[in-house]
Enzyme design. Structure first.
Site, PDB file in Angstrom:
ATOM      1  N   ASP A  97      -3.117 -37.944 -36.400  1.00 44.04           N
ATOM      2  CA  ASP A  97      -3.892 -39.196 -36.443  1.00 44.04           C
ATOM      3  C   ASP A  97      -4.896 -39.109 -37.594  1.00 44.04           C
ATOM      4  OD1 ASP A  97      -4.787 -41.804 -35.503  1.00 44.04           O
ATOM      5  OD2 ASP A  97      -6.592 -40.805 -34.815  1.00 44.04           O
ATOM      6  N   SER A  98      -5.536 -40.245 -37.877  1.00 43.70           N
ATOM      7  CA  SER A  98      -6.561 -40.262 -38.925  1.00 43.70           C
ATOM      8  C   SER A  98      -7.813 -39.494 -38.493  1.00 43.70           C
ATOM      9  CB  SER A  98      -6.961 -41.706 -39.234  1.00 43.70           C
ATOM     10  OG  SER A  98      -7.554 -42.288 -38.086  1.00 43.70           O
ATOM     11  N   TYR A 118      -7.835 -45.141 -41.367  1.00 42.26           N
ATOM     12  CA  TYR A 118      -6.563 -45.471 -42.016  1.00 42.26           C
ATOM     13  C   TYR A 118      -6.296 -46.979 -42.025  1.00 42.26           C
ATOM     14  CZ  TYR A 118      -4.337 -40.783 -42.298  1.00 42.26           C
ATOM     15  OH  TYR A 118      -3.972 -39.506 -42.627  1.00 42.26           O
ATOM     16  N   GLY A 119      -6.882 -47.679 -41.070  1.00 46.77           N
ATOM     17  CA  GLY A 119      -6.456 -49.042 -40.758  1.00 46.77           C
ATOM     18  C   GLY A 119      -6.646 -50.097 -41.832  1.00 46.77           C
ATOM     19  N   CYS A 150      -0.855 -42.628 -34.190  1.00 42.81           N
ATOM     20  CA  CYS A 150      -1.621 -43.547 -35.020  1.00 42.81           C
ATOM     21  C   CYS A 150      -0.745 -44.772 -35.250  1.00 42.81           C
ATOM     22  CB  CYS A 150      -1.946 -42.864 -36.351  1.00 42.81           C
ATOM     23  SG  CYS A 150      -2.701 -43.974 -37.549  1.00 42.81           S
ATOM     24  N   ASN A 151      -1.122 -45.879 -34.658  1.00 41.68           N
ATOM     25  CA  ASN A 151      -0.321 -47.105 -34.802  1.00 41.68           C
ATOM     26  C   ASN A 151      -0.214 -47.538 -36.261  1.00 41.68           C
ATOM     27  OD1 ASN A 151      -0.021 -48.421 -31.832  1.00 41.68           O
ATOM     28  ND2 ASN A 151      -1.915 -47.284 -31.994  1.00 41.68           N
ATOM     29  N   CYS A 197      -4.450 -49.496 -31.075  1.00 45.02           N
ATOM     30  CA  CYS A 197      -5.035 -48.487 -31.973  1.00 45.02           C
ATOM     31  C   CYS A 197      -5.500 -47.361 -31.067  1.00 45.02           C
ATOM     32  CB  CYS A 197      -6.212 -49.058 -32.752  1.00 45.02           C
ATOM     33  SG  CYS A 197      -7.152 -47.787 -33.646  1.00 45.02           S
ATOM     34  N   THR A 198      -5.120 -46.127 -31.401  1.00 43.67           N
ATOM     35  CA  THR A 198      -5.423 -45.017 -30.484  1.00 43.67           C
ATOM     36  C   THR A 198      -6.918 -44.696 -30.418  1.00 43.67           C
ATOM     37  OG1 THR A 198      -4.873 -43.446 -32.249  1.00 43.67           O
ATOM     38  CG2 THR A 198      -3.145 -43.963 -30.640  1.00 43.67           C
ATOM     39  N   HIS A 199      -7.700 -45.215 -31.366  1.00 49.47           N
ATOM     40  CA  HIS A 199      -9.157 -45.057 -31.261  1.00 49.47           C
ATOM     41  C   HIS A 199      -9.748 -45.957 -30.170  1.00 49.47           C
ATOM     42  CE1 HIS A 199      -8.938 -43.035 -35.160  1.00 49.47           C
ATOM     43  NE2 HIS A 199     -10.222 -42.771 -35.098  1.00 49.47           N
TER      44      HIS A 199
HETATM   45  N1  DGL Z   1      -5.939 -44.418 -34.589  1.00 54.42           N
HETATM   46  C1  DGL Z   1      -5.188 -45.036 -35.613  1.00 54.42           C
HETATM   47  C2  DGL Z   1      -4.371 -46.198 -35.111  1.00 54.42           C
HETATM   48  O1  DGL Z   1      -3.888 -46.110 -34.005  1.00 54.42           O
HETATM   49  C3  DGL Z   1      -5.903 -45.237 -36.932  1.00 54.42           C
HETATM   50  C4  DGL Z   1      -7.172 -45.981 -36.921  1.00 54.42           C
HETATM   51  C5  DGL Z   1      -7.855 -45.921 -38.257  1.00 54.42           C
HETATM   52  O2  DGL Z   1      -8.051 -44.791 -38.772  1.00 54.42           O
HETATM   53  O3  DGL Z   1      -8.187 -46.976 -38.800  1.00 54.42           O
HETATM   54  O4  DGL Z   1      -4.131 -47.162 -35.793  1.00 54.42           O
END
Ligand code: DGL
Length: 257
Positions: free
Chosen positions: A6-7, A38-39, A69-70, A178-180
């Site tokens: 993941d990021s 990452y998004g 990470c989606n 989003c996993t966050h």
């Molecule tokens: N947790 C990641 C996701 O599911 C990335 C979120 C990010 O870094 O912007 O998209």
């Protein structure tokens, strides 16, 4: 050994679900904190970061990978995974198991909250369309970064309030794409209640963890977790100690780039 990518902190939600079902699994986790969030990145950048991240996991003994990470899911579908010597069956990403489960639960309309990259990839919308689920897509571009930096609850809630402003009627569920975002689950629930938008909040981490166990057939292991990060982060270390203090774990830095 299972690798999780993941990021930054988001994949911890998937690791936590995996550990509930397979506490004995040995895991190596790469959090690319240096390049988070990452998004808001382009698909090209995300593809390059995915390859680097996967290589770091493979170098440390991972043989199967959960792309937790989606935002990189669209890249997982590309020939990039063959480039690092993996085949499609060695990798599980977030979107496919989530849509399968939503279909199995006979959802017909969902609100999808996710990063800009995930919403713009159209991946959830296309896969949901195939199984007859209507998606109301809502990008929340600032939220993953805010969670990564552990900004206060009220600031996180303000991003959610602004993003959900156009939603007037509830759907079958609000899906955290989003996993966050599960780290802000209570902020989502507070905002939905304040707006009288009664709908369950779904965290797909569980579906993906179960999908990984089915696909990879995890057995044996001593339950250890090796965290590898590309930059140091106090909030990351705090989340790790809150969630995984019961497991033997180490945290180390990845070398450049
Ligand atoms: N947790 C990641 C996701 O599911 C990335 C979120 C990010 O870094 O912007 O998209």
């Amino acid at each position: 050994m299972i690798g999780i990518f993941d990021s930054g902190s988001g994949g911890l939600t998937v690791l936590s679900a995996l550990k509930q079902y397979a506490p004995h699994a040995d895991v190596v986790y790469f959090g690319d904190i240096k390049h988070a969030p990452y998004g808001n990145r382009s698909r090209e950048e995300l593809g390059a970061l995915l390859v680097l991240g996967f290589e770091r996991l493979l170098d440390r003994g991972a043989t199967r990978i959960i792309a937790a990470c989606n935002s990189v899911s669209a890249s997982v579908a590309e020939p990039l995974i063959h480039f690092v010597g993996l085949s499609k069956s060695d990798v599980i990403e977030m979107v496919e198991p989530t849509v399968e489960r939503l279909a199995a639960e006979r959802m017909s309309r969902i609100v999808l909250v996710a990063t800009k990259a995930t919403i713009e990839s159209g991946l959830y919308q296309r896969q949901c369309d195939r199984v007859g689920i209507e998606v109301v897509p809502v990008a929340i571009p600032q939220l993953a970064g805010a969670i990564e930096q552990d900004v206060p609850f009220d600031a996180q809630a303000a991003y959610i309030v602004a993003a959900l402003r156009s939603i007037r009627v509830p759907a079958d569920a609000l899906v955290l794409g989003c996993t966050h975002f599960p780290f802000a689950r209570s902020a989502f629930e507070t905002v939905l209640a304040a707006r009288n938008l009664e709908m369950p909040v779904i965290d797909p981490a569980d579906f993906v963890a179960q999908g990984a166990i089915e696909r990879f057939g995890i057995s044996g292991g001593g339950g250890s977790i090796r965290f590898v990060i590309s930059a140091d982060s106090v909030p990351f270390r705090q989340k790790v100690s809150q969630l995984f203090s019961g497991f033997p774990y180490t945290i180390e830095f990845a070398r450049e780039p």
